[in-house]
Design a protein around this motif. Structure first.
Motif, mmCIF file in Angstrom:
data_model
loop_
_atom_site.group_PDB
_atom_site.id
_atom_site.type_symbol
_atom_site.label_atom_id
_atom_site.label_comp_id
_atom_site.label_asym_id
_atom_site.label_seq_id
_atom_site.Cartn_x
_atom_site.Cartn_y
_atom_site.Cartn_z
ATOM 1 N N ALA A 84 -5.506 2.660 -0.785
ATOM 2 C CA ALA A 84 -5.660 1.490 -1.288
ATOM 3 C C ALA A 84 -6.902 1.600 -2.312
ATOM 4 O O ALA A 84 -6.668 0.805 -3.575
ATOM 5 C CB ALA A 84 -5.761 0.229 -0.540
ATOM 6 N N ALA B 221 -6.132 5.065 -5.136
ATOM 7 C CA ALA B 221 -5.046 5.461 -5.572
ATOM 8 C C ALA B 221 -4.998 5.973 -7.190
ATOM 9 O O ALA B 221 -5.856 5.251 -7.784
ATOM 10 C CB ALA B 221 -3.835 4.425 -5.299
ATOM 11 N N MET C 288 3.384 4.491 -8.630
ATOM 12 C CA MET C 288 3.089 3.991 -9.933
ATOM 13 C C MET C 288 2.402 5.025 -10.869
ATOM 14 O O MET C 288 2.398 4.612 -11.993
ATOM 15 C CB MET C 288 2.060 2.909 -9.454
ATOM 16 C CG MET C 288 2.534 1.737 -8.721
ATOM 17 S SD MET C 288 1.243 0.562 -8.769
ATOM 18 C CE MET C 288 1.070 -0.035 -10.554
ATOM 19 N N MET D 250 1.877 2.418 -3.509
ATOM 20 C CA MET D 250 1.120 2.345 -4.688
ATOM 21 C C MET D 250 1.157 3.782 -5.453
ATOM 22 O O MET D 250 1.120 3.985 -6.570
ATOM 23 C CB MET D 250 -0.364 2.258 -4.325
ATOM 24 C CG MET D 250 -0.398 0.772 -3.859
ATOM 25 S SD MET D 250 -2.023 0.301 -3.237
ATOM 26 C CE MET D 250 -2.965 0.494 -4.778
ATOM 27 N N SER D 251 1.391 4.927 -4.556
ATOM 28 C CA SER D 251 1.493 6.155 -5.249
ATOM 29 C C SER D 251 2.509 6.241 -6.294
ATOM 30 O O SER D 251 2.476 7.211 -7.291
ATOM 31 C CB SER D 251 1.520 7.321 -4.125
ATOM 32 O OG SER D 251 0.430 7.360 -3.369
ATOM 33 N N MET E 30 0.918 -1.399 0.075
ATOM 34 C CA MET E 30 -0.067 0.127 0.164
ATOM 35 C C MET E 30 1.002 1.299 0.151
ATOM 36 O O MET E 30 0.528 1.979 -0.915
ATOM 37 C CB MET E 30 -0.944 -0.059 1.105
ATOM 38 C CG MET E 30 -2.137 1.115 1.176
ATOM 39 S SD MET E 30 -2.844 1.211 2.697
ATOM 40 C CE MET E 30 -3.759 -0.531 2.789
#
Length: 258
Positions: free
Chosen positions: A254, A257, A211, A208-209, A205
């Motif tokens: 989550a 995002a 990405m 994820m940002s 988690m």
């Protein structure tokens, strides 16, 4: 579809004309940022509802802990019992997904508009617009071919990457801090899993940002501007809406995002 895209192109073009005295050649880019902000304002009530839903789910944690003890050796019964509890209390575990889902049409409109050379059988004039030196219909690979990483176009992307990296780092640190303070959606403070399958999600988690960097690199610059603006908005919005909810902002990330 082509007629609808023509109307949307006229809308962006008209907004760009209004902003031209302030932003000159980058007026269309400014129009996209303003359009994104308008979309986020429309979606904001859903974001607030998602935050309220997260608070309601947080109140269920003691009951979920009891279910975890009761069905410790049977993950399937645990998952079913948790879902039944959510249904009984009228709390949706998927409410955090709604803000992202309602934004997808706006993103794909921009992606389609700046990915096609013609709109409604006519030349797509929107492709002539730029953000500084970089065409709004271009991609990072095109910028690399026109001067490299530090060329005029490449520097525009470096600026966007810097903004995304700063926002992602902010999200990463905040999520790690929240996860360390107590329970999130699926793991108890002691590290015991409450909801089967959430443990793996919680491990990745905080990353994820980051990405978003990949998204910005591969989509047309106009769509990348939407992503950067929306991601920055989300970071600020979550910091405000989840400021008094340890761990909850991470769980929301989550679901929302990007």
């Amino acid at each position: 579809m082509s007629a609808f895209m023509s109307v949307f192109a006229d809308l962006v073009e008209g907004l760009a004309e209004l902003l031209e005295p302030l932003f000159q050649a980058s007026a269309a880019a400014a129009a996209i940022v303003l359009f994104t902000a308008f979309v986020r304002l429309l979606v904001h009530p859903l974001s607030r509802a998602a935050a309220r839903g997260q608070r309601e789910r947080a109140k269920l944690q003691p009951q979920i802990a009891e279910l975890r003890k009761k069905h410790k050796k049977n993950p399937e019964k645990l998952q079913k019992a948790v879902m039944e509890l959510h249904a009984k209390e009228k709390v949706s575990p998927l409410s955090g997904c709604l803000p992202s889902l309602f934004q997808l049409p706006a993103f794909f409109l921009l992606y389609h508009l700046f990915s096609n050379s013609t709109i409604g059988g006519e030349a797509n004039e929107m492709l002539a617009h730029k953000l500084f030196a970089a065409p709004l219909g271009g991609r990072w690979a095109d910028a690399l071919g026109e001067g490299g990483v530090f060329g005029a176009q490449g520097l525009v992307y470096l600026g966007l990457f810097a903004v995304v990296a700063a926002v992602a780092t902010f999200n990463y640190r905040r999520t790690k801090r929240q996860m360390a303070t107590g329970a999130t959606g699926g793991v108890a403070a002691g590290g015991e899993q409450q909801v089967p399958g959430m443990g793996a999600v919680l491990k990745i988690m905080p990353l994820m940002s980051f990405m978003t960097l990949f998204t910005v690199a591969v989509v047309p610059l106009a769509a990348a501007l939407y992503v950067v603006t929306s991601t920055t908005w989300s970071a600020v919005e979550r910091a405000v809406l989840y400021r008094d909810m340890p761990g909850a902002g991470g769980a929301a990330m989550a679901a929302t995002a990007g």
